[in-house]
Motif scaffolding. Structure first.
Motif: not given
Length: 484
Positions: A165-190
């Motif tokens: 679980m310490p490893s899980v919580v350490a992975h959360l910030p960059p994973m959340v940031n990556a999701l936010f970056c993809l959906t709010s900035h990159l918004q890629l289409r095929e």
């Protein structure tokens, strides 16, 4: 505690500065409101935002985020429920949970308790005292934290699966940031092409995870330029511990459920990937120590090379992380000398100052920003985390001609902005659900652990010492703070 006295809990309070100082304070635990939950904290993540706030608040950020001399860090945590308010349902005492502190809660405390924690102890009998006020806000670097129930997710399933679980919580910030970056900035289409410019491969690895998960909607092409190290290859991506499980499963998983045998293996950007290295490009041209001006020139050449690979159509999204986009100093051209060593400009009525003459603006080489604008496709987007971007009027005209756009990616804003609480909680829930379904791998070897009250300074030094200009909030390895 005795009757009428509130229970106490230790917390880590940081005084901002270079270097920052930290001390252990003792805080009271006030009675819970109807929708609150008291959680005993077992582990927390040290994020790039924590490191930024500890070192000092940038002036631009302090205009939108209240700052104080001292504060309690910490946004993401893991623990177990100690008690719940009367309106809380579906959370039981002793249940393991993951939680996140939103910007509004974080900003509401800090700064009023002395470094020794004496002020808090002196106000135990007064619910409105200083100690009670700081307990309400600040981060999760403490033994027990009080949060709204909506900030928590039950994770008994993860614990039963024997995840660290310490490893899980350490992975959360960059994973959340990556999701936010993809959906709010990159918004890629095929079919859209993306160019990522980063210092090293490790700093973009969590965004690559998200792009693999998004392979049913977008599968490349992806161009990746790293400033240091060798040019990334497909084999590098397939071997990386945070990407290998996704590649091996052939993300997206939905494609595997299709009975059509003619579909072949699911595609992703791995099948349409090209990597480049600024450092290698410079070494190939002029072996030896790499100079700053050489790196800038090499990066410009590589961007043009990528543009050429699109057949002149241009790149739909360029994301430049930790790239200096300020205008270069005015170019000065040395004055030509005649055969006897006199300045040729003297004969033209120009005084020879000995240092050279400025080059006319239209004769100067284009800036890196102009090169990036030139590489964009029609209606292309440039995304950058650079705090300082300088544009000339001609740059704006160039962007206008293409109907392009420039947007700023600030990985700290999601955590610090109270207006994005819903977005933060949604991204947090999505990441935890994907970890539970084994769609996002958690790699314990990528995590460094430190004890909160004994080793916080070492953890902070490890974070800052890794050159963690937090482009994606993705330090490698991740850092977990264990509360013991």
């Amino acid at each position: 505690p005795s009757a009428g006295q509130q229970p106490l809990a230790r917390a880590l309070q940081v005084r901002r500065g270079v270097p920052p100082s930290a001390s252990v304070v003792v805080l009271p635990q006030r009675s819970l409101a109807g929708s609150d939950v008291l959680v005993q904290v077992h582990a927390a993540a040290l994020t790039s935002t924590d490191a930024l706030l500890c070192s000092g608040m940038p002036p631009a950020l302090s205009e939108i985020f209240p700052s104080s001399a001292t504060f309690i860090p910490g946004f993401f945590f893991y623990g177990e429920v100690l008690s719940t308010g009367q309106f809380v349902r579906d959370l039981n005492v002793g249940e393991p949970v993951l939680g996140v502190i939103d910007g509004t809660t974080f900003a509401s405390g800090g700064g009023s308790v002395g470094d020794s924690g004496v002020s808090a102890a002196n106000h135990l009998s007064s619910p409105g005292g200083v100690g009670a006020e700081i307990e309400d806000g600040g981060g999760c670097f403490r033994e027990a934290v009080r949060v709204h129930f909506s900030s928590l997710l039950p994770v008994a399933e993860l614990v039963a699966a024997r995840l660290h679980m310490p490893s899980v919580v350490a992975h959360l910030p960059p994973m959340v940031n990556a999701l936010f970056c993809l959906t709010s900035h990159l918004q890629l289409r095929e079919g859209q092409a993306i160019l990522l410019i980063v210092p090293r491969l490790g700093e973009i690895i969590f965004l690559l995870q998200r792009l693999l998960l998004n392979a049913d909607a977008w599968s490349g092409p992806l161009f990746l330029i790293v400033q240091f190290g060798h040019a990334p290859t497909r084999a590098d991506l397939e071997r990386h511990p945070l990407l290998r499980p996704l590649v091996a499963r052939g993300v997206p998983l939905a494609c595997l459920d299709n009975d059509d045998a003619n579909l072949g293996p699911p595609r992703s950007f791995i099948d349409d990937f090209t990597g480049f290295s600024v450092e290698e490009h410079v070494q190939q041209k002029s072996p030896g120590a790499v100079q700053l001006d050489q790196s800038s020139e090499a990066l410009t050449e590589l961007v043009r090379q990528v543009h050429g690979l699109t057949g002149g159509a241009g790149i739909d999204v360029v994301m430049a992380c930790d790239v200096d986009l300020t205008l270069p100093d005015p170019v000065v051209q040395q004055e030509p000398l005649d055969v006897v060593g006199n300045s040729a400009s003297v004969g033209n009525g120009i005084s020879a100052g000995g240092g050279g003459i400025p080059v006319a603006p239209h004769d100067r080489p284009p800036s890196l920003l102009r090169t990036l604008f030139g590489a964009l496709a029609l209606r292309g987007r440039l995304v950058t985390n650079s705090r300082k971007v300088e544009m000339m009027p001609a740059d704006g005209e160039h962007l206008w001609l293409k109907e392009g756009s420039l947007s700023f990616w600030n990985p700290h804003s999601l955590l610090l902005s109270g207006a994005r609480q819903g977005t933060l909680l949604h991204a947090f829930a999505d990441v935890v659900a994907r970890i539970a379904r084994a769609e996002l791998p958690v790699v314990e070897s990528e995590v460094s652990q430190y004890r909160l009250f004994e080793q916080f300074h070492h953890a902070l030094e490890a974070s800052i010492g890794r050159g963690s200009k937090p482009s994606m909030g993705a330090l490698s390895p991740q850092i977990a703070i264990v509360v013991a």
